[in-house]
Design a protein around this motif. Structure first.
Motif, PDB file in Angstrom:
ATOM      1  N   GLY A 154       0.824  -1.208   0.000  1.00 44.78           N
ATOM      2  CA  GLY A 154       0.000   0.000   0.000  1.00 44.78           C
ATOM      3  C   GLY A 154       0.853   1.250   0.000  1.00 44.78           C
ATOM      4  N   TYR A 156       3.916   1.537  -0.968  1.00 42.13           N
ATOM      5  CA  TYR A 156       4.625   1.633  -2.247  1.00 42.13           C
ATOM      6  C   TYR A 156       3.718   2.256  -3.299  1.00 42.13           C
ATOM      7  CZ  TYR A 156       5.983   0.240  -6.886  1.00 42.13           C
ATOM      8  OH  TYR A 156       6.251   0.258  -8.213  1.00 42.13           O
ATOM      9  N   HIS A 157       2.488   1.762  -3.368  1.00 42.76           N
ATOM     10  CA  HIS A 157       1.602   2.262  -4.419  1.00 42.76           C
ATOM     11  C   HIS A 157       1.326   3.757  -4.249  1.00 42.76           C
ATOM     12  CE1 HIS A 157      -1.514   2.422  -7.404  1.00 42.76           C
ATOM     13  NE2 HIS A 157      -2.264   3.059  -6.533  1.00 42.76           N
ATOM     14  N   LEU A 158       0.984   4.136  -3.006  1.00 44.76           N
ATOM     15  CA  LEU A 158       0.622   5.539  -2.782  1.00 44.76           C
ATOM     16  C   LEU A 158       1.848   6.435  -2.922  1.00 44.76           C
ATOM     17  CD1 LEU A 158      -1.828   5.060   0.170  1.00 44.76           C
ATOM     18  CD2 LEU A 158      -2.324   5.302  -2.238  1.00 44.76           C
ATOM     19  N   ARG A 160       4.695   5.826  -4.581  1.00 39.56           N
ATOM     20  CA  ARG A 160       5.255   5.796  -5.916  1.00 39.56           C
ATOM     21  C   ARG A 160       4.612   6.847  -6.811  1.00 39.56           C
ATOM     22  NH1 ARG A 160       3.229   4.555  -9.961  1.00 39.56           N
ATOM     23  NH2 ARG A 160       4.340   4.177 -11.899  1.00 39.56           N
ATOM     24  N   HIS A 161       3.328   6.967  -6.671  1.00 33.86           N
ATOM     25  CA  HIS A 161       2.595   7.929  -7.478  1.00 33.86           C
ATOM     26  C   HIS A 161       3.134   9.347  -7.257  1.00 33.86           C
ATOM     27  CE1 HIS A 161      -0.895   9.006  -9.825  1.00 33.86           C
ATOM     28  NE2 HIS A 161      -0.987  10.075  -9.073  1.00 33.86           N
TER      29      HIS A 161
ATOM     30  N   ASP B  98      -2.265   4.067 -13.827  1.00 33.36           N
ATOM     31  CA  ASP B  98      -0.988   3.378 -13.665  1.00 33.36           C
ATOM     32  C   ASP B  98      -0.970   2.303 -12.593  1.00 33.36           C
ATOM     33  OD1 ASP B  98       0.883   5.533 -11.492  1.00 33.36           O
ATOM     34  OD2 ASP B  98      -1.268   5.234 -11.663  1.00 33.36           O
ATOM     35  N   GLU B 102      -1.386  -4.127  -8.105  1.00 31.74           N
ATOM     36  CA  GLU B 102      -1.320  -4.364  -6.660  1.00 31.74           C
ATOM     37  C   GLU B 102      -2.694  -4.338  -6.005  1.00 31.74           C
ATOM     38  OE1 GLU B 102       0.655  -2.349  -8.210  1.00 31.74           O
ATOM     39  OE2 GLU B 102       2.705  -2.416  -7.468  1.00 31.74           O
ATOM     40  N   LEU B 106      -3.801  -6.539  -2.761  1.00 30.40           N
ATOM     41  CA  LEU B 106      -4.353  -5.981  -1.524  1.00 30.40           C
ATOM     42  C   LEU B 106      -5.716  -6.587  -1.223  1.00 30.40           C
ATOM     43  CD1 LEU B 106      -3.273  -2.306  -2.064  1.00 30.40           C
ATOM     44  CD2 LEU B 106      -2.542  -3.781  -0.224  1.00 30.40           C
ATOM     45  N   ALA B 139      -5.293   1.219   1.720  1.00 29.27           N
ATOM     46  CA  ALA B 139      -4.662   1.361   0.409  1.00 29.27           C
ATOM     47  C   ALA B 139      -5.677   1.144  -0.711  1.00 29.27           C
ATOM     48  CB  ALA B 139      -3.511   0.381   0.286  1.00 29.27           C
ATOM     49  N   TYR B 143      -6.754   3.781  -3.734  1.00 26.56           N
ATOM     50  CA  TYR B 143      -6.042   3.245  -4.880  1.00 26.56           C
ATOM     51  C   TYR B 143      -6.046   4.146  -6.106  1.00 26.56           C
ATOM     52  CZ  TYR B 143      -3.331  -0.284  -7.068  1.00 26.56           C
ATOM     53  OH  TYR B 143      -2.283  -0.932  -7.635  1.00 26.56           O
ATOM     54  N   ASN B 145      -5.434   7.058  -6.950  1.00 27.71           N
ATOM     55  CA  ASN B 145      -5.048   8.260  -6.212  1.00 27.71           C
ATOM     56  C   ASN B 145      -4.743   9.453  -7.108  1.00 27.71           C
ATOM     57  OD1 ASN B 145      -2.814   7.201  -7.236  1.00 27.71           O
ATOM     58  ND2 ASN B 145      -1.648   7.087  -5.343  1.00 27.71           N
TER      59      ASN B 145
END
Lengths: 170, 481
Positions: A154, A156-158, A160-161, B98, B102, B106, B139, B143, B145
């Motif tokens: 989680g 990483y995803h947030l 990374r953006h 993008d 993931e 999750l 998350a 997502y 975001n």
């Protein structure tokens, strides 16, 4: 005697936490938070769990908090940041956390004169912790590892953006 | 642990293994379709493995988890619900751009958290399961975001849910201090034996209940619900509203049953009061909403209020079987209905700029634009109202029977008043859907694939089946209790 030390450390923990919550400056708040975590470590030590105390210091007060302090310091680079850091390092900002931490050290030294150092009947050493974690609680360890995986993915995803967006601007 | 233990744990093992595989797959080759397929496969396999695990049930695996038929039934339901969510969100997530892979990882982890929760009979596994479920959900909510709504929702959920977890943990710490044990049943026995004063125990109980009540969005702790439902992507909202709530409810029920907390009348009466407040406040606030997702959020508060009624019924030991049966049936019907409703909302809001925002006018004239979609949504809404022939009716009927059995007339009255108010706001959506479209709204047919349509159709069939031939499921639930 040990009880007195215990309540002393508890008082320091509460004071430091209250101070951490009320500081307007993040760096000062963090210093108080570190003192609070150290006080909790002393509490664990007095309760007869030296391993938990060591972990509290190594992981919370050590690794995590130092990381926090670094990040906050790094956000202030340049000339204005240097001036601000000089301002932060004045005695009136660090003297109270310093006294609290010194009191904790004194408590620790006083406590070490007792043998065994525990207010409870049983001392929880690393071996006991390990046996519990990989005996009856082995599934808890596994679930915790998956919990960390979820948090990592989680974050990483947030995060990374955010990084990608910054690169786009350049 | 021996072979039988592993067999009993099979669903959890499949889910964990699937999560690891999914992670490796994402690390080496990215691809939305591949990840979605692997996640679906994992979830369906996990659901199927419940059938094998049930041979060992009931079995206590380490002090942490008890795999009984009841837990396994809900593990299977959660896995299937998550599989449906995966299929519903494929288009949604790739539309948002993008790195959508993931998301599925999750979702699998979050399902694992829910499965751990339903089989937990130890405080440690309860807390870990709850955290696994919530951390993945933070998350998942944030997502997509790039847009502001999901981020706002996720921040709100993160802060408030973190506070709730801390409160629960503090409550359990106090209970541990008083009793010296963390297993549910031993906790119950020690509570009578402990010398600790009643005020501390009550405080501990109240803290645990408040923390879990937050996750379950009961009335004094419900403020996050509408904002989070509004901002989260529709499939995630469906998952949050159904699986996450059901899991928290079931673990709370297990805690109360195993530790026999029903003997503390004041605690149970508190739940009764909260149930009434939730029913009334949820329904009344839902009346004021023009955003469909917010409306469903408030209505879900009311639905959880209805469900909480079983706690009061459980006071009498004789009524417990019926009460638990009613709760189980209600949860399954509710999960199917809510996932169908949010899945259909996903379709309605397709190709919108702010896809998280579904207002009443977006469904205006839906019957004329997309008759099939509108009919399906109609069935889902009717099931939420509790109209006969739908799952919602049988579920509510079950609750009423349980309440009558326990002679909880006040609660029953609140349920009836709440349901009556509910009819109005659900019907308003239906009214909007049936309006003649004044000007052709620019929405072309949604581009979502055939799979989503088939799936929504299948959910509607399940809702109708649960509403018309409920006996097999009822009989099964009764047989495993």
């Amino acid at each position: 005697m040990l009880e007195t030390l215990f309540y002393g450390a508890a008082l320091i923990a509460l004071t430091a936490t209250a101070a951490a919550l009320t500081r307007a400056n993040a760096a000062h708040a963090l210093i108080y938070l570190i003192v609070s975590l150290l006080a909790v470590a002393v509490l664990f030590f007095l309760l007869g769990a030296p391993f938990a105390a060591a972990l509290e210091i190594v992981i919370y007060a050590g690794a995590i908090m130092v990381l926090f302090v670094f990040v906050i310091m790094m956000l202030n680079v340049g000339e204005s940041g240097r001036a601000q850091e000089r301002e932060w390092l004045r005695a009136r900002h660090w003297i109270v956390p310093g006294i609290l931490a010194a009191a904790l050290l004194l408590e620790l030294l006083l406590a070490l004169r007792h043998n065994p150092v525990a207010t409870s009947a049983m001392e929880v050493d690393p071996k006991r912790v390990g046996l519990a974690l990989f005996g009856p609680y082995v599934l808890a360890v596994e679930i915790a590892s998956l919990l960390l995986l979820a948090a990592l993915v989680g974050a990483y995803h947030l995060g990374r953006h955010f990084i990608v967006r910054r690169e786009d601007q350049r | 642990m021996n072979a039988a233990d592993f067999q009993a744990l099979l669903p959890l093992l499949v889910l964990s293994g699937g999560a690891v595989l999914l992670m490796l797959q994402i690390a080496f080759v990215r691809g939305v379709n591949r990840s979605a397929a692997l996640a679906t496969l994992t979830l369906v396999l996990a659901a199927l493995s419940c059938a094998s695990a049930v041979e060992q049930a009931p079995r206590q695996v380490t002090p942490l988890l008890v795999m009984d038929a009841f837990a396994l039934l809900f593990c299977a339901v959660f896995c299937l619900a998550a599989a449906v969510t995966v299929l519903l969100s494929g288009d949604y997530i790739s539309y948002h751009g993008d790195e959508p892979e993931e998301y599925f990882l999750l979702l699998v982890l979050s399902t694992l958290g829910a499965c751990v929760l339903v089989s937990a009979n130890h405080v440690a596994s309860l807390v870990l399961g709850l955290e696994l479920l919530s951390v993945s959900l933070y998350a998942l909510i944030a997502y997509p975001n790039k847009s502001i709504l999901p981020l706002e929702a996720a921040i709100k959920y993160l802060v408030l849910s973190g506070t709730a977890s801390a409160t629960t943990l503090f409550g359990f710490a106090l209970l541990y201090a008083a009793t010296g044990t963390l297993a549910f049943d031993a906790l119950g026995e020690q509570l009578t034996a402990t010398a600790t004063g009643r005020p501390m125990l009550l405080l501990a109980g109240a803290m645990v209940f408040a923390g879990l009540g937050f996750k379950f969005s009961l009335v004094p702790f419900h403020l996050w619900t509408p904002d989070v439902y509004h901002g989260a992507p529709a499939p995630v909202t469906g998952f949050l509203a159904s699986v996450s709530k059901a899991a928290v409810f079931l673990v709370l029920l297990r805690l109360f049953l195993d530790a026999d907390l029903f003997r503390y009348r004041i605690l149970v009466e508190l739940t009764g009061l909260i149930a009434i407040l939730s029913m009334l406040a949820g329904n009344l606030l839902a009346l004021l909403q023009t955003n469909i997702k917010r409306m469903l959020a408030y209505s879900s508060i009311a639905h959880m209020g209805y469900l909480l009624l079983v706690f009061m019924v459980c006071i009498e030991r004789d009524n417990r079987g019926l009460a638990v049966e009613a709760a189980a049936y209600y949860l399954i019907a509710y999960i199917a209905t809510i996932i169908a409703a949010f899945g259909l909302l996903t379709l309605v809001s397709a190709r919108q700029v702010e896809r998280e925002d579904v207002q009443l006018q977006h469904v205006s004239g839906l019957f004329w634009r997309q008759p099939l979609l509108a009919c399906l949504l109609l069935v889902a809404l009717l099931s939420l109202v509790g109209v006969p022939l739908t799952a919602g009716f049988i579920a509510k009927f079950y609750l009423v029977v349980a309440a009558v059995d326990g002679s909880n007339w006040v609660l029953l009255g609140a349920l009836i008043v709440g349901s009556a108010i509910g009819i109005y706001y659900y019907m308003r959506v239906i009214y909007y859907m049936s309006r003649k479209p004044e000007q052709q709204v620019s929405q072309a047919a949604p581009a979502d694939g055939l799979a989503v349509r088939v799936l929504s159709g299948a959910l509607i069939v399940i809702i109708l089946l649960l509403g018309t031939v409920p006996q097999p499921l009822m009989a099964y639930i009764r047989s495993i209790l």
